[in-house]
Scaffold this active site. Sequence first.
Site, PDB file in Angstrom:
ATOM      1  CG  HIS A   1      -1.775   1.151   1.748  1.00 14.79           C
ATOM      2  ND1 HIS A   1      -3.414   0.879   1.421  1.00 14.79           N
ATOM      3  CD2 HIS A   1      -1.910   2.218   1.063  1.00 14.79           C
ATOM      4  CE1 HIS A   1      -4.110   1.839   1.412  1.00 14.79           C
ATOM      5  NE2 HIS A   1      -3.048   3.184   1.146  1.00 14.79           N
TER       6      HIS A   1
ATOM      7  N   PRO B   1      -4.095   7.623 -12.386  1.00 17.72           N
ATOM      8  CG  PRO B   1      -5.020   5.880 -14.107  1.00 17.72           C
ATOM      9  CD  PRO B   1      -5.854   6.649 -12.572  1.00 17.72           C
TER      10      PRO B   1
ATOM     11  CG  ASP C   1     -10.133  11.159  -5.636  1.00 20.12           C
ATOM     12  OD1 ASP C   1      -8.899  11.330  -5.042  1.00 20.12           O
ATOM     13  OD2 ASP C   1     -10.720  11.945  -5.290  1.00 20.12           O
TER      14      ASP C   1
ATOM     15  N   GLY D   1      -8.873   8.206  -1.932  1.00 19.49           N
ATOM     16  CA  GLY D   1      -9.138  10.279  -2.272  1.00 19.49           C
ATOM     17  C   GLY D   1     -10.381   9.507  -1.011  1.00 19.49           C
TER      18      GLY D   1
ATOM     19  CG  HIS E   1      -7.693   4.200   0.832  1.00 18.27           C
ATOM     20  ND1 HIS E   1      -7.688   3.281  -0.170  1.00 18.27           N
ATOM     21  CD2 HIS E   1      -6.474   4.594   1.460  1.00 18.27           C
ATOM     22  CE1 HIS E   1      -6.184   4.084  -0.372  1.00 18.27           C
ATOM     23  NE2 HIS E   1      -5.528   4.304   0.291  1.00 18.27           N
TER      24      HIS E   1
ATOM     25  CD  GLU F   1      -8.626   6.170   4.397  1.00 16.41           C
ATOM     26  OE1 GLU F   1      -7.277   7.268   4.009  1.00 16.41           O
ATOM     27  OE2 GLU F   1      -9.167   6.384   2.804  1.00 16.41           O
TER      28      GLU F   1
HETATM   29  P1  IMP Z   1      -1.697   9.455  -6.637  1.00 10.40           P
HETATM   30  O1  IMP Z   1      -2.074   9.029  -6.548  1.00 10.40           O
HETATM   31  O2  IMP Z   1       0.120   8.513  -6.618  1.00 10.40           O
HETATM   32  O3  IMP Z   1      -1.270  11.046  -7.373  1.00 10.40           O
HETATM   33  O4  IMP Z   1      -0.684   9.434  -5.199  1.00 10.40           O
HETATM   34  C1  IMP Z   1      -1.793   9.957  -4.653  1.00 10.40           C
HETATM   35  C2  IMP Z   1      -2.966  10.789  -3.981  1.00 10.40           C
HETATM   36  O5  IMP Z   1      -3.218   8.712  -3.046  1.00 10.40           O
HETATM   37  C3  IMP Z   1      -3.665  11.669  -3.438  1.00 10.40           C
HETATM   38  O6  IMP Z   1      -4.201  11.894  -4.303  1.00 10.40           O
HETATM   39  C4  IMP Z   1      -4.245  10.915  -3.005  1.00 10.40           C
HETATM   40  O7  IMP Z   1      -6.264  10.696  -3.382  1.00 10.40           O
HETATM   41  C5  IMP Z   1      -4.514   9.328  -2.402  1.00 10.40           C
HETATM   42  N1  IMP Z   1      -4.236   8.890  -1.173  1.00 10.40           N
HETATM   43  C6  IMP Z   1      -2.885   8.791  -1.044  1.00 10.40           C
HETATM   44  N2  IMP Z   1      -2.987   8.528   0.297  1.00 10.40           N
HETATM   45  C7  IMP Z   1      -4.078   8.001   0.855  1.00 10.40           C
HETATM   46  C8  IMP Z   1      -5.133   8.195   1.746  1.00 10.40           C
HETATM   47  O8  IMP Z   1      -3.768   7.748   3.604  1.00 10.40           O
HETATM   48  N3  IMP Z   1      -6.189   8.038   1.987  1.00 10.40           N
HETATM   49  C9  IMP Z   1      -7.495   7.967   0.760  1.00 10.40           C
HETATM   50  N4  IMP Z   1      -6.491   8.405  -0.443  1.00 10.40           N
HETATM   51  C10 IMP Z   1      -4.831   8.438  -0.100  1.00 10.40           C
HETATM   52 ZN    ZN Z   2      -3.702   4.863   0.918  1.00 11.18          ZN
END
Ligand code: IMP
Ligand code: ZN
Length: 379
Positions: A29, A121, A167, A208, A235, A238
């Site tokens: 994760h 993406p 997301d 998200g 997720h 949370e």
């Molecule tokens: P990316 O998907 O590579 O752009 O990584 C960042 C994105 O992951 C963030 O904009 C969030 O949507 C998601 N994200 C990162 N950590 C968490 C979390 O703990 N809970 C929910 N979403 C997360």
């Molecule tokens: Zn996460």
Amino acid sequence: MTDPVIDNDATRRIIDADFTTALPKTELHAHLSGSISRETLSSIWQTKKSQGDDGALALGDPAIALKPSGSFPTILSFFQIFNEYIYNLVNDRESISYATKSIAEDFRRDGVRYLELRTTPREIPTAGISRENYVQIVLDALGQYRNDQVQMKAADHIGIQLILSIDRTMTPSQAHEIVDIASKYMSRSRAPSTTIPPPSVIALDLCGNPTKGDVGTFTSAFRRAKAFGLKLTVHFAEVPASSTEEELRTLLSWRPDRLGHAIHIPPDLKDVIKKQKLGLELCLSCNVLAEMTQGGFKGHHFGEWAATECPVALSTDDVGVFESSLSNEYLIASREFGLGREEVVQLARGAVAAAFAGRERMERLIGDFERVEQIPSSL
Ligand code: IMP
Ligand code: ZN
């Protein structure tokens, strides 16, 4: 860095950062944009500034952006870091590719031997990047990194597969677009796996801001992904707002293979999860530092789930933000939950059991590690 722990088993050997770094680990994760180290963000920022990039000049130092109020973000302030900073800095082919390779190298150096990296993406019109282009850029970077390792015959190599995230703020049609991309870039090869299999998309994730969106709107997209043969992780529970019986039952109706975080779960659903022996991705530092759980590390629900038959994969979530590597998470688990060396190795095996791929290779690597460290594999 966490203090060394004296194991209370027969060997009386110390569990320290050297031990948990050498332990071959599986990371299940990790969000790409949240795993970019401060040094890598800084290097991208400096390069862009030196090229006179107005956007980068306006952004400010990443070290400050990652700790907006001088300390780690809480779950409430956390998402702004991405929307207001990282996505505005890492926003073209070069920086996405560089960040992806740097993340791979950071995990490899930390002793992670198999990584399921996830990313949303992203469409970036200013750079002419579509969602599909974004996935191509990430897969190309991972492929180049993998080929370099093969060529260099690197001893401690890392295998990496990709999970695509949907997301919670997306529309159903955007979610379906991501399912289409995932299906296009998933591996359908039945060939025997090479030492380091090439990267491909293996699963879909829902992530998200958990206070936003209605998960029911994604049911058809996740069902379609399952029908394509993609694995699913979501997720789950949370924050209290995303832990209603209705939301959690909807998520479970998609038949996910793993759950991320799994914090605020009502007892009847805990029983369902235990019965199905679902894999759990648990993130100690992220949850404690972002104030998602109570009672410090000792109060973390890791203690409860580690005693069940559900495979638990300790995970970092966003190592770039929370600054705790996976080897440090194992060290924390050892210290806070009194785990001896055999139990720490057993924990690493639990993560292998939850992995979507790479299990055979990881079993072999952990077996070799046990022999070198003289840990009886009787457990
Ligand atoms: P990316 O998907 O590579 O752009 O990584 C960042 C994105 O992951 C963030 O904009 C969030 O949507 C998601 N994200 C990162 N950590 C968490 C979390 O703990 N809970 C929910 N979403 C997360
Ligand atoms: Zn996460």
